[in-house]
Design an enzyme around this catalytic site. Structure first.
Site, PDB file in Angstrom:
ATOM      1  N   PHE A 128       0.904   1.615 -18.632  1.00 36.10           N
ATOM      2  CA  PHE A 128       0.740   1.679 -19.958  1.00 36.10           C
ATOM      3  C   PHE A 128      -1.002   1.356 -20.254  1.00 36.10           C
ATOM      4  O   PHE A 128      -1.399   0.510 -19.671  1.00 36.10           O
ATOM      5  CB  PHE A 128       1.856   0.823 -20.714  1.00 36.10           C
ATOM      6  CG  PHE A 128       1.495   1.141 -22.321  1.00 36.10           C
ATOM      7  CD1 PHE A 128       2.357   2.424 -22.710  1.00 36.10           C
ATOM      8  CD2 PHE A 128       0.958   0.481 -23.121  1.00 36.10           C
ATOM      9  CE1 PHE A 128       2.506   2.470 -24.122  1.00 36.10           C
ATOM     10  CE2 PHE A 128       0.899   0.861 -24.274  1.00 36.10           C
ATOM     11  CZ  PHE A 128       1.666   1.892 -24.896  1.00 36.10           C
ATOM     12  N   ASP A 205       5.492  -6.609 -16.702  1.00 29.80           N
ATOM     13  CA  ASP A 205       5.605  -5.948 -18.148  1.00 29.80           C
ATOM     14  C   ASP A 205       7.142  -5.358 -18.380  1.00 29.80           C
ATOM     15  O   ASP A 205       7.429  -4.308 -17.808  1.00 29.80           O
ATOM     16  CB  ASP A 205       4.472  -5.024 -18.429  1.00 29.80           C
ATOM     17  CG  ASP A 205       4.617  -4.610 -20.014  1.00 29.80           C
ATOM     18  OD1 ASP A 205       5.778  -4.366 -20.388  1.00 29.80           O
ATOM     19  OD2 ASP A 205       3.604  -4.111 -20.484  1.00 29.80           O
ATOM     20  N   TYR A 230      10.174  -4.332 -30.302  1.00 29.81           N
ATOM     21  CA  TYR A 230      10.386  -3.396 -31.240  1.00 29.81           C
ATOM     22  C   TYR A 230      10.999  -1.815 -30.364  1.00 29.81           C
ATOM     23  O   TYR A 230      11.517  -1.115 -31.078  1.00 29.81           O
ATOM     24  CB  TYR A 230       9.341  -2.842 -32.117  1.00 29.81           C
ATOM     25  CG  TYR A 230       7.971  -2.604 -31.225  1.00 29.81           C
ATOM     26  CD1 TYR A 230       7.798  -1.346 -30.638  1.00 29.81           C
ATOM     27  CD2 TYR A 230       7.239  -3.440 -30.939  1.00 29.81           C
ATOM     28  CE1 TYR A 230       6.682  -1.139 -29.692  1.00 29.81           C
ATOM     29  CE2 TYR A 230       5.815  -3.326 -30.461  1.00 29.81           C
ATOM     30  CZ  TYR A 230       5.688  -2.130 -29.850  1.00 29.81           C
ATOM     31  OH  TYR A 230       4.608  -1.848 -28.969  1.00 29.81           O
TER      32      TYR A 230
HETATM   33  C1  LIG Z   1       5.048  -0.358 -25.566  1.00 28.68           C
HETATM   34  C2  LIG Z   1       4.151  -0.808 -24.680  1.00 28.68           C
HETATM   35  C3  LIG Z   1       3.109  -1.623 -25.179  1.00 28.68           C
HETATM   36  C4  LIG Z   1       2.962  -2.032 -26.433  1.00 28.68           C
HETATM   37  O1  LIG Z   1       1.863  -3.058 -26.301  1.00 28.68           O
HETATM   38  P1  LIG Z   1       1.692  -3.502 -27.911  1.00 28.68           P
HETATM   39  O2  LIG Z   1       0.760  -4.468 -28.025  1.00 28.68           O
HETATM   40  O3  LIG Z   1       3.060  -3.737 -28.466  1.00 28.68           O
HETATM   41  O4  LIG Z   1       1.062  -2.401 -28.910  1.00 28.68           O
HETATM   42  C5  LIG Z   1       2.419  -2.402 -24.005  1.00 28.68           C
HETATM   43  N1  LIG Z   1       2.895  -2.251 -22.570  1.00 28.68           N
HETATM   44  C6  LIG Z   1       3.846  -1.346 -22.176  1.00 28.68           C
HETATM   45  C7  LIG Z   1       4.113  -1.114 -20.863  1.00 28.68           C
HETATM   46  C8  LIG Z   1       4.627  -0.575 -23.208  1.00 28.68           C
HETATM   47  O5  LIG Z   1       5.551   0.299 -22.941  1.00 28.68           O
END
Ligand SMILES: *Cc1c(COP(=O)(O)O)cnc(C)c1O
Length: 409
Positions: A128, A205, A230
């Site tokens: 991500f 993660d 979320y």
């Molecule tokens: C959704 C997601 C995020 C989002 O990070 P935020 O700090 O909540 O914007 C980070 N890493 C992964 C792998 C995700 O799927």
């Protein structure tokens, strides 16, 4: 009725979790919601919960609320989320965003005394964006090198690739449990072992797995983990993330955002920062109490149902989605860009076609809501507690219709 529509009706009728789909807000304008992996639907019970929070917790208790429970909330809710991902109490805390927690834990890991002679962070090139960007930033800050694992975008980092990437220079490996694009489900046990064999730390993660895929952080000896709330934990837009730090590491790691909530004695108002001896040192500022109201409601539901049962329905839903895609979508030239059904697939599927950006926009106009992931993917994320098989059938059939229209030109 098509064969897949009939099958969807049968699967809904036999689904032991079917009753829970009615516990969520179901807006009549939403024909098919296929993006529960990005933002879970709200529980219908939240109106009452929010009213109680405003009228009682906040309105009546006011500042006393901190002593009466809010100060403990990051740890108590953390323990409950920890239990969903295989963590014993005292290792999981709620607060900040995933992005900020990634920064804190990655910095803590590479700055640890045990990492002193190690100069590399390993991460895959299809992780991500925020995970990659934070790694880039920390590497620049600390003069470290990034070792990129180049992955097949329809899969993810394999054990063999990780084994080849790690060595005596590795400080930390950062990987996603479930790949946000393909849905590839990583081998947490095998990879964690390989990273430890190289003497390095691993950070998982769990954004796309928390609440939907059984995970055994303690049993596999995972060092660090972060995750969103979320997505499959339906905490609502911007609800806080969680961090897991293995108990034995807590005293050895120090995170860089030294705030008063992470200090040894929060209300001592001490002249200098001294970190708390335990998990508390990973907090920085005031806990986001308001942003946990919806999250608590969903954690309660997942506890009641059990992650194993949620996963069973996830497997059934994704299996059915694959059949519906084969019937309605693949005949028009789209291809599946996810691992095959089985132990290496999470709770979403991606299907690819060059016209999907415009197809996705058309679907949204029809109340059919998957999401588009550049350059050419439509992602179908199936949140088991809130999704019916009939809804998947309607959405995938609509995707087939719009794709057929787009390719006819
Ligand atoms: C959704 C997601 C995020 C989002 O990070 P935020 O700090 O909540 O914007 C980070 N890493 C992964 C792998 C995700 O799927």
């Amino acid at each position: 009725m098509t064969d897949t529509a009939r099958l969807a009706a049968e699967l809904d009728a036999a689904d032991p979790l079917a009753a829970h789909t009615g516990a969520f807000v179901r807006d009549p304008g939403v024909v098919s919601y296929l993006d529960g992996n990005s933002l879970g639907r709200p529980l219908a019970s939240l109106e009452e919960r929010f009213a109680r929070f405003v009228g009682h917790d906040w309105g009546s208790r006011l500042i006393r609320g901190w002593d009466e429970g809010w100060m403990r909330l990051p740890y108590e809710l953390g323990d409950r989320i920890g239990a969903l991902v295989g963590a014993a109490p005292g290792q999981t805390v709620v607060g900040d965003s995933t992005t900020v927690l990634l920064y804190k834990l990655i910095r803590a890991a590479v700055d640890a005394p045990r990492s002193a002679a190690r100069t590399e962070i390993v991460i895959d090139d299809d992780n991500f964006p925020t995970d990659r960007f934070i790694v880039e930033g920390v590497a620049a800050e600390r003069g470290l090198t990034i070792r990129w694992i180049e992955v097949d975008r329809t899969a993810g980092a394999t054990l063999e690739q990780v084994e080849a990437a790690v060595g005596e220079r590795t400080a930390l490996v950062v990987l996603s449990h479930v790949a946000y694009r393909s849905g590839f489900l990583a081998d947490v046990a095998g990879v964690t072992r390989a990273v430890h064999d190289a003497g390095a730390l691993v950070l998982w993660d769990l954004c796309h797995s928390a609440g939907v895929i059984p995970t055994e952080l303690d049993a596999h000896g995972v060092d660090l983990a972060v995750g969103c709330t979320y997505k499959y934990l339906n905490g609502g837009p911007g609800s806080p993330a969680f961090a897991y730090v293995r108990r034995e590491l807590q005293g050895q790691l120090q995170q860089p955002i030294q705030g008063w909530m992470g200090a040894a004695d929060v209300f001592a108002m001490a002249p200098r920062y001294r970190p708390a001896p335990d998990l508390a040192r990973f907090l920085s500022g005031t806990p986001p109490v308001l942003a946990t109201v919806a999250l608590e409601a969903m954690v309660e539901l997942v506890e009641q149902v059990g992650v194993a049962a949620v996963r069973e329905k996830s497997i059934a839903l994704t299996g059915f989605a694959e059949q519906a895609l084969a019937a309605h979508v693949l005949p028009h030239g789209a291809v599946l860009a996810s691992p095959p059904a089985g132990p290496r697939r999470g709770s979403h599927l991606t299907v690819a076609h060059p016209s999907f950006r415009e197809v996705n926009a058309r679907l949204w106009e029809r109340g059919v809501i998957p999401d588009f992931r550049a350059p050419d993917g439509i992602r179908i994320g199936l949140s088991p507690l809130s999704t019916t098989f009939a809804e998947v059938e309607l959405g995938v059939a609509a995707l087939g219709e719009e794709l057929a229209r787009a390719t006819r030109g």
